[in-house]
Write a protein that holds these residues in place. Sequence first.
Motif, PDB file in Angstrom:
ATOM      1  N   PRO A  32       0.820  -1.222   0.000  1.00 55.92           N
ATOM      2  CA  PRO A  32       0.000   0.000   0.000  1.00 55.92           C
ATOM      3  C   PRO A  32       0.850   1.267   0.000  1.00 55.92           C
ATOM      4  CG  PRO A  32      -0.864  -1.597   1.570  1.00 55.92           C
ATOM      5  CD  PRO A  32       0.460  -2.126   1.109  1.00 55.92           C
ATOM      6  N   LYS A  33       0.375   2.267  -0.772  1.00 56.51           N
ATOM      7  CA  LYS A  33       1.007   3.576  -0.844  1.00 56.51           C
ATOM      8  C   LYS A  33       2.464   3.482  -1.291  1.00 56.51           C
ATOM      9  CE  LYS A  33      -2.097   5.631   2.569  1.00 56.51           C
ATOM     10  NZ  LYS A  33      -2.226   6.399   3.820  1.00 56.51           N
ATOM     11  N   LYS A  34       2.697   2.630  -2.279  1.00 56.84           N
ATOM     12  CA  LYS A  34       4.048   2.440  -2.810  1.00 56.84           C
ATOM     13  C   LYS A  34       4.034   2.584  -4.333  1.00 56.84           C
ATOM     14  CE  LYS A  34       6.082   1.503   1.112  1.00 56.84           C
ATOM     15  NZ  LYS A  34       7.137   2.389   1.672  1.00 56.84           N
ATOM     16  N   ASP A  73      -2.260  10.371  -3.083  1.00 54.00           N
ATOM     17  CA  ASP A  73      -2.133  11.782  -2.698  1.00 54.00           C
ATOM     18  C   ASP A  73      -2.587  12.702  -3.832  1.00 54.00           C
ATOM     19  OD1 ASP A  73      -1.374  14.313  -1.883  1.00 54.00           O
ATOM     20  OD2 ASP A  73       0.627  13.723  -1.237  1.00 54.00           O
ATOM     21  N   ILE A  74      -3.689  13.407  -3.621  1.00 54.03           N
ATOM     22  CA  ILE A  74      -4.221  14.316  -4.642  1.00 54.03           C
ATOM     23  C   ILE A  74      -4.086  15.782  -4.235  1.00 54.03           C
ATOM     24  CG2 ILE A  74      -5.852  12.584  -5.477  1.00 54.03           C
ATOM     25  CD1 ILE A  74      -8.062  14.121  -4.015  1.00 54.03           C
ATOM     26  N   VAL A  75      -3.340  16.059  -3.159  1.00 56.01           N
ATOM     27  CA  VAL A  75      -3.259  17.442  -2.661  1.00 56.01           C
ATOM     28  C   VAL A  75      -1.839  18.007  -2.641  1.00 56.01           C
ATOM     29  CG1 VAL A  75      -5.355  17.229  -1.287  1.00 56.01           C
ATOM     30  CG2 VAL A  75      -3.160  16.655  -0.248  1.00 56.01           C
ATOM     31  N   THR A  76      -0.827  17.165  -2.579  1.00 48.97           N
ATOM     32  CA  THR A  76       0.546  17.655  -2.431  1.00 48.97           C
ATOM     33  C   THR A  76       1.118  18.076  -3.782  1.00 48.97           C
ATOM     34  OG1 THR A  76       0.898  16.163  -0.559  1.00 48.97           O
ATOM     35  CG2 THR A  76       2.858  17.119  -1.592  1.00 48.97           C
ATOM     36  N   GLU A  77       1.592  19.314  -3.864  1.00 49.38           N
ATOM     37  CA  GLU A  77       2.164  19.829  -5.098  1.00 49.38           C
ATOM     38  C   GLU A  77       3.631  19.445  -5.219  1.00 49.38           C
ATOM     39  OE1 GLU A  77       1.543  24.015  -5.186  1.00 49.38           O
ATOM     40  OE2 GLU A  77      -0.643  23.868  -5.266  1.00 49.38           O
ATOM     41  N   GLY A  78       4.136  19.449  -6.445  1.00 50.03           N
ATOM     42  CA  GLY A  78       5.565  19.325  -6.660  1.00 50.03           C
ATOM     43  C   GLY A  78       6.060  17.956  -7.060  1.00 50.03           C
ATOM     44  N   GLY A  80       7.997  15.863  -5.658  1.00 51.63           N
ATOM     45  CA  GLY A  80       7.983  14.791  -4.661  1.00 51.63           C
ATOM     46  C   GLY A  80       6.736  13.938  -4.722  1.00 51.63           C
ATOM     47  N   ASN A  81       5.712  14.428  -5.410  1.00 48.86           N
ATOM     48  CA  ASN A  81       4.461  13.675  -5.549  1.00 48.86           C
ATOM     49  C   ASN A  81       4.251  13.250  -7.008  1.00 48.86           C
ATOM     50  OD1 ASN A  81       2.049  12.501  -4.729  1.00 48.86           O
ATOM     51  ND2 ASN A  81       0.874  14.393  -4.896  1.00 48.86           N
ATOM     52  N   GLN A  82       5.316  12.791  -7.648  1.00 53.88           N
ATOM     53  CA  GLN A  82       5.240  12.465  -9.077  1.00 53.88           C
ATOM     54  C   GLN A  82       4.547  11.139  -9.378  1.00 53.88           C
ATOM     55  OE1 GLN A  82       9.100  11.277 -10.866  1.00 53.88           O
ATOM     56  NE2 GLN A  82       9.955  11.437  -8.800  1.00 53.88           N
ATOM     57  N   TYR A  83       4.276  10.323  -8.354  1.00 52.28           N
ATOM     58  CA  TYR A  83       3.714   8.992  -8.597  1.00 52.28           C
ATOM     59  C   TYR A  83       2.212   8.897  -8.301  1.00 52.28           C
ATOM     60  CZ  TYR A  83       8.659   7.711  -8.651  1.00 52.28           C
ATOM     61  OH  TYR A  83       9.993   7.642  -8.935  1.00 52.28           O
ATOM     62  N   SER A  84       1.537  10.025  -8.101  1.00 50.02           N
ATOM     63  CA  SER A  84       0.105  10.007  -7.789  1.00 50.02           C
ATOM     64  C   SER A  84      -0.739  10.396  -8.995  1.00 50.02           C
ATOM     65  CB  SER A  84      -0.223  10.977  -6.642  1.00 50.02           C
ATOM     66  OG  SER A  84       0.262  10.514  -5.416  1.00 50.02           O
ATOM     67  N   ALA A  85      -1.887   9.721  -9.140  1.00 41.00           N
ATOM     68  CA  ALA A  85      -2.907  10.140 -10.105  1.00 41.00           C
ATOM     69  C   ALA A  85      -3.838  11.131  -9.416  1.00 41.00           C
ATOM     70  CB  ALA A  85      -3.703   8.937 -10.604  1.00 41.00           C
ATOM     71  N   TYR A 120      -7.587   4.016 -20.501  1.00 40.70           N
ATOM     72  CA  TYR A 120      -8.055   5.121 -19.673  1.00 40.70           C
ATOM     73  C   TYR A 120      -6.869   5.981 -19.270  1.00 40.70           C
ATOM     74  CZ  TYR A 120     -12.698   3.135 -19.373  1.00 40.70           C
ATOM     75  OH  TYR A 120     -13.957   2.671 -19.690  1.00 40.70           O
ATOM     76  N   ILE A 121      -7.085   7.294 -19.247  1.00 37.85           N
ATOM     77  CA  ILE A 121      -6.012   8.236 -18.960  1.00 37.85           C
ATOM     78  C   ILE A 121      -6.498   9.308 -17.994  1.00 37.85           C
ATOM     79  CG2 ILE A 121      -6.590   9.797 -20.882  1.00 37.85           C
ATOM     80  CD1 ILE A 121      -3.582  10.166 -21.351  1.00 37.85           C
ATOM     81  N   THR A 122      -5.590   9.815 -17.188  1.00 40.40           N
ATOM     82  CA  THR A 122      -5.839  11.007 -16.377  1.00 40.40           C
ATOM     83  C   THR A 122      -4.508  11.687 -16.109  1.00 40.40           C
ATOM     84  OG1 THR A 122      -7.059  11.876 -14.462  1.00 40.40           O
ATOM     85  CG2 THR A 122      -5.641   9.956 -14.074  1.00 40.40           C
ATOM     86  N   ASN A 123      -4.574  12.871 -15.536  1.00 40.36           N
ATOM     87  CA  ASN A 123      -3.347  13.587 -15.193  1.00 40.36           C
ATOM     88  C   ASN A 123      -2.760  13.065 -13.890  1.00 40.36           C
ATOM     89  OD1 ASN A 123      -2.586  15.849 -17.041  1.00 40.36           O
ATOM     90  ND2 ASN A 123      -4.740  16.393 -16.764  1.00 40.36           N
ATOM     91  N   SER A 124      -1.443  13.205 -13.763  1.00 43.30           N
ATOM     92  CA  SER A 124      -0.810  12.993 -12.469  1.00 43.30           C
ATOM     93  C   SER A 124      -1.154  14.177 -11.572  1.00 43.30           C
ATOM     94  CB  SER A 124       0.705  12.877 -12.629  1.00 43.30           C
ATOM     95  OG  SER A 124       1.252  14.140 -12.987  1.00 43.30           O
ATOM     96  N   THR A 125      -1.105  13.966 -10.274  1.00 45.33           N
ATOM     97  CA  THR A 125      -1.349  15.067  -9.328  1.00 45.33           C
ATOM     98  C   THR A 125      -0.329  16.181  -9.544  1.00 45.33           C
ATOM     99  OG1 THR A 125      -2.260  13.537  -7.683  1.00 45.33           O
ATOM    100  CG2 THR A 125      -1.531  15.682  -6.887  1.00 45.33           C
ATOM    101  N   TYR A 126       0.915  15.807  -9.763  1.00 47.91           N
ATOM    102  CA  TYR A 126       2.003  16.771  -9.971  1.00 47.91           C
ATOM    103  C   TYR A 126       1.682  17.685 -11.154  1.00 47.91           C
ATOM    104  CZ  TYR A 126       6.881  18.233 -11.062  1.00 47.91           C
ATOM    105  OH  TYR A 126       8.029  18.942 -11.332  1.00 47.91           O
ATOM    106  N   ALA A 127       1.358  17.089 -12.302  1.00 46.48           N
ATOM    107  CA  ALA A 127       1.068  17.894 -13.494  1.00 46.48           C
ATOM    108  C   ALA A 127      -0.222  18.686 -13.332  1.00 46.48           C
ATOM    109  CB  ALA A 127       0.988  16.990 -14.722  1.00 46.48           C
ATOM    110  N   TYR A 128      -1.251  18.044 -12.768  1.00 47.25           N
ATOM    111  CA  TYR A 128      -2.551  18.711 -12.640  1.00 47.25           C
ATOM    112  C   TYR A 128      -2.450  19.980 -11.798  1.00 47.25           C
ATOM    113  CZ  TYR A 128      -7.385  19.614 -11.318  1.00 47.25           C
ATOM    114  OH  TYR A 128      -8.598  20.219 -11.103  1.00 47.25           O
TER     115      TYR A 128
END
Length: 537
Positions: A32-34, A73-78, A80-85, A120-128
Motif C-alpha cells: 500500500p502507498k508504494k 495523494d491528490i493534494v501535495t504539489e511538486g 515529490g508527488n510524481q507517482y500520484s494520479a 483510460y487516462i488522467t493527469n498525475s497530481t504533480y502535473a494537474y
Amino acid sequence: MKHIYLAIVATFFASNLVAQSVAKFDDLNLAPKKFWNGSDLSGSFKSGGIAFHNSYNNDWQYWSGFAYSNITDIVTEGYGNQYSAITGRGYAGSTNYAVCYPSPSAEASFSAATKVSGFYITNSTYAYLSMKNGDQFSKKLGGENGSDPDFFKLMIEALNDAGKPVDTIYFYLADFRFADNSKDYILNKWSWVDLSELKEANKLRFSLSSSDNSYGFMNTPGYFCMDDLNGEKPYDYQPVTSAGFENLNLGTQDFYNGSDLKGSFTSGNFRFLNDYNADWGSWSGFAASNQTDTKTPGWANQYSAITSQGVAGTPTYAVAYPTPVSTILFKDTIVSGLYVTNSTYAYLSMKNGDVFSKKFGGETGNDEDYLILTIEGFNSENQSSGKVEFFLADFLYSINTNDYILDTWKWVNLSKLGRISKLEFSLRSSDNGNWGMNTPGYFCIDNLNHEILTSSPNIQQMQASVYPNPFSDRITISGIKSNTKVIISDVSGRIVNEYVNVSNNQMINRLDNLKSGVYFLEITEGKNRFTTKLLKK
C-alpha cells in the motif's frame, strides 16, 4: 448438448483472446502507498502480457518511461508527488495504475501486431496542480484571466515490427484553446482514449507537448497516468426502466451463465456483470435462469430459485453468485428496489445441512445462524452512498418459531441509496470454515426497479388502513377480514414482528420496544396483500 457446444465455443474464444490481453496493473504486487520506478534495473514490467519499458539511472536515481503506483495523494504539489494520479486511485476504483514520464518518449510493446482498443487516462497530481495553480517552473494554464490558449497534449504512435510509426492519435490532457473559457479544462478524472481506429501496432509510443516551454524544453511536468490498456470501451449506458429478464429469451428450463465470454447481459438497460472461466467452466457475478427445480439439493442445481419462478409468476429471473461481489452498472438514477429470494441450492443446504454446510439453527433450532445480503450503492464518482442489509435467513430470534429461511420473493427498498450508478451485492453467513463461507453463496433477484404489491397475476390489492401513523407503542388495522397475517419489518428487510390470525380493527400492542425510524407493514389475507410504510416516533 447446447451447453457442451457453448463450452467449446467459449474455449475457442478464450484461446483467441490471448493476444487481446488487458493491462490493468492490479496483477502487479505492490505494498500500500508504494510505487515501482525501475530501481531494480529490470528495464521493464509486464501487465496482462503487455510490456512497459523503463529506464532507470542509478547514479541520479532518475527514471523515465513507465512506472506503476497505488499512491493516493491528490493534494501535495511538486516533484515529490510524481507517482500520484489526480483521481487518487485507478480506473473504476482499482488500486494500481501506471505512471508515464516520456523523456522524450515512452513505449509499450505487444507480443504480436495488435489492434488496440484504447486505454483510460488522467493527469498525475504533480502535473494537474502545476497546470491549475502554476509553480516556480510552470505557468498557470490559461493565464491569470483564463484567456491564454494553453494546452497539454499526448501523442500516441502505432509502431510496426521495424519500429516505424504507421499511425498517430492525439489526446488533450488540458485544453484552454476554446473561444468560450467555460469549456476550458484540465483532466481530473479517468477518460477513455479510443484507439480503435489506430492501425495494428507492435508497439505504442507516447510523447507529450505543451504550450508552456522555455529554451526548447517543456515547463509543464511531463507526466500522465494510465489504466486498462487494451481494455473495454466505456459502455453506452441508457436511461433505465426495470429489469425483469424476460428479454433474454432463454429456452425451456435453461440458463445463461456467461459462457459466451461477453462479460455481461442487460435487462431494462441495467448491465449485470459476469465473469466466466472457460478452463473450469465456472462463473461468478450474475447469471439468468428459468429453471423450476425446488427439490434437488446440491451444486448441480445452482440455477434454480426456491420459488420455482420469477415475481408474479414470470418464468425468468437472475441468479447471483458473488465472489466476493456481484455488480450491476447503469446510468445514474434512483433505484426503487428489487425482489430477492433464496436459490434452491442455498435454501435446501440451510434447511437440511449437507456435506459442506450446517443445518441452520442446529439440531435443537437454537443456534443463532443467519445469511445476510448486503447491497451497496455507488454514485457516478464511485463513492459509496450507503448500504442496505437484508436477511435471507434469520435464526437470531429468541422465539424459535420466528426463525426463517426465505422461500418467497421479498421486496428490498433501495431508494435511500440516492442517485447511484452501481450496485454491489455480497453475502455473509454464520457458517464459515477455513476457506470462507460454508453456506452456498447464491441468491436470486427479479424486478429490479419495479415493485408490485402482488406475487401472482390474480392477487388483488387490499384496501386496508393502519393508524395512528406515526405511532408510539400501538397500531390498529382496519379494512381486513379475519385470519390475516401481519409482518412488520425494518428498512433492511429484517422482520421485527410477525402476527397471525389478526382480525379487523384489532389493536397491536407492545411496539414501544422498536427503535425510532421507518418500518414497513405487510398484510396478507389469503391471496390479497397490502404494504404500507410506518413511522415510529
